[in-house]
Write an enzyme that holds these catalytic residues in place. Structure first.
Site, short mmCIF file in Angstrom:
data_model
loop_
_atom_site.label_atom_id
_atom_site.label_comp_id
_atom_site.label_asym_id
_atom_site.label_seq_id
_atom_site.Cartn_x
_atom_site.Cartn_y
_atom_site.Cartn_z
N LYS A 1 0.75 -1.22 0.06
CA LYS A 1 0.20 0.06 -0.01
C LYS A 1 0.88 1.37 -0.09
O LYS A 1 0.57 2.16 -0.69
CB LYS A 1 -0.93 0.07 0.89
CG LYS A 1 -0.28 0.13 2.37
CD LYS A 1 -1.37 0.21 3.68
CE LYS A 1 -0.72 1.66 4.36
NZ LYS A 1 -1.58 1.87 5.65
N ARG B 1 -8.63 -0.22 16.78
CA ARG B 1 -8.99 -0.05 15.29
C ARG B 1 -10.09 -1.27 15.06
O ARG B 1 -10.96 -1.58 15.72
CB ARG B 1 -7.91 0.03 14.33
CG ARG B 1 -8.50 0.77 13.11
CD ARG B 1 -7.03 1.16 12.35
NE ARG B 1 -6.69 -0.15 11.45
CZ ARG B 1 -5.74 -0.36 10.70
NH1 ARG B 1 -4.98 0.83 10.57
NH2 ARG B 1 -5.30 -1.46 10.19
C1 PLP Z 1 -3.86 -4.60 8.92
C2 PLP Z 1 -2.53 -4.07 8.48
N1 PLP Z 1 -1.75 -4.94 8.59
C3 PLP Z 1 -0.42 -4.72 8.22
C4 PLP Z 1 -0.19 -3.37 7.87
C5 PLP Z 1 1.26 -3.13 7.40
O1 PLP Z 1 1.95 -2.10 8.44
P1 PLP Z 1 3.47 -1.82 8.47
O2 PLP Z 1 3.47 -0.84 7.06
O3 PLP Z 1 3.67 -0.95 9.63
O4 PLP Z 1 4.44 -2.90 8.40
C6 PLP Z 1 -1.24 -2.24 8.02
C7 PLP Z 1 -0.72 -1.15 7.56
O5 PLP Z 1 -0.49 -0.62 6.51
C8 PLP Z 1 -2.51 -2.56 8.18
O6 PLP Z 1 -3.60 -1.85 8.17
#
Ligand code: PLP
Length: 390
Positions: A68, A163
């Site tokens: 993302k 959340r």
């Molecule tokens: C549900 C969930 N899992 C994993 C991630 C990944 O988090 P990070 O980029 O801190 O590794 C996110 C956020 O992007 C998320 O919302």
């Protein structure tokens, strides 16, 4: 050199396929002269993903590579896949569709719990989605039957970050209900910490998740494929813990791109930093006062700006602004300082640097700034070092 054996041939074929795919995906008319642009180093992404994947796998933890932060960029997804992650995860189904349409093969996971309105696309493009609402899961089941598929459900439990997630005491009842829906299969449970509430994913929270998983497995006489403990914020726990329990998966985005721990933002040994860089052109350079002339009230963003009195300085204006990128996440590669930002302009104190019209200024980016720059239609995306991981 490859030996003549089938696994090597497979590797060679995969490499050739990846090579052709990346060439097609990164081919564009843009170059390192175009600006504004974001440069994304695919070699660094590949190596960071590979090192993290290797480190976690050695501890029995599989990794979902989270895309993302780069708007579901297919070349980045291909680099993560080549680095060995068994899942690609994104919060937007549109991003997952973009990656699949580009020909990247992997297991796709939607990590934002789906809306009712997107259930059809979710079943079509994602293999698994994170879920916390029975009504949505029921719709997913209905749609999966219509598409002749079985959609994977990762049930999210809220361990205090507040959340998404089912409360721990409601997990058993929820799973019992999901088990009655044909068209979906609960492949595991997961939690997300270190986010809205900033709750640390320490041993206490991971023990709690393990306990919930084991209780459900015993109660329903099943074995979950995935017990997904969290995100990049889980790094220190995963590296140091002597008690991983049932946790066998993490969803990792930010660390791959920053090479830093998301708990204290310190660089992690073995990981490479500065995976992406923003470049923008100078459109005005003038010697001007460091303080505004006249009565100061609120600016265009409802803030009262405060400036340090440095006398006359060289002010360089760049062709980017808040409409393109999160300005707090920019730091100039050279010793210059951002002293003002509007929707279309970034103003720098160029300090000792001789800056002229047409010069291109580089910036390091935080994860948030990278995410916003990737989302801006005004910023070209340029991929570097795609050859380094083939
Ligand atoms: C549900 C969930 N899992 C994993 C991630 C990944 O988090 P990070 O980029 O801190 O590794 C996110 C956020 O992007 C998320 O919302």
């Amino acid at each position: 050199m490859f030996r003549d054996c089938s696994s090597c041939n497979n590797y060679l074929l995969t490499s050739l396929f990846t090579q052709a795919l990346i060439k097609r995906m990164t081919h564009s008319t843009t170059s390192l002269t175009h600006s504004p642009r974001i440069e994304i180093d695919l070699g660094k992404i590949y190596r960071n993903t590979k090192r993290l994947n290797h480190m976690f796998l050695a501890r029995g933890i599989s990794v979902m590579g989270v895309t993302k932060g780069v708007l579901g960029s297919p070349p980045v997804a291909a680099a993560m896949t080549a680095a060995g992650v068994g899942y690609l995860a994104d919060s937007r189904i549109e991003n997952i569709k973009r990656i699949k349409d580009a020909g990247v093969k992997n297991t796709f996971v939607l990590i934002r719990t789906p809306s009712m309105g997107k259930v059809r696309q979710v079943v079509k493009y994602a293999d698994i989605s994170l879920n916390s609402e029975l009504d949505v899961i029921q719709q997913l089941a209905c749609e999966a039957r219509a598409q002749n598929k079985v959609h994977g459900i990762l049930l999210m439990v809220d361990l205090g970050d507040l959340r998404e997630g089912i409360l721990p005491e409601d997990m058993e009842e929820t799973l019992a209900a999901v088990n009655t829906f044909k068209g979906v299969k609960t492949i595991g449970i997961g939690t997300n910490l270190g986010c809205i509430g900033g709750v640390t994913p320490g041993q206490d929270k991971m023990d709690e998740l393990s306990r919930i998983a084991v209780t459900l497995e015993n109660r329903f006489k099943i074995r979950f494929d995935l017990v997904s403990g969290g995100n990049s914020a889980n790094y220190h726990w995963a590296e140091e813990s002597g008690r991983l329990g049932r946790i066998n998966n993490l969803r990792i985005g930010e660390m791959i791109f920053t090479g830093c721990s998301t708990i204290d933002y310190s660089p992690v040994e073995q990981l490479e930093t500065n995976v992406s860089r923003l470049v923008a052109e100078v459109i005005e350079v003038k010697q001007k006062d460091s303080l505004p002339g006249g009565t100061v009230a609120t600016n265009a963003f409802g803030e009262i700006p405060v400036f340090a009195d440095r006398g006359i300085i060289t002010r360089a204006i760049l062709e980017i602004g808040r409409q393109d990128v999160l300005p707090q996440g920019l730091s100039p590669v050279n010793d210059m300082e951002i002293i003002g930002v509007s929707s279309d302009h970034v103003v720098l104190d160029s300090k000792e640097h001789r800056v002229k019209i047409g010069d291109q200024i580089g910036f390091h980016l935080t994860y948030g700034a990278q995410l916003s720059a990737m989302t801006s239609p005004y910023i070209e995306k340029v991929y570097l070092n795609s050859g380094e991981y083939i």
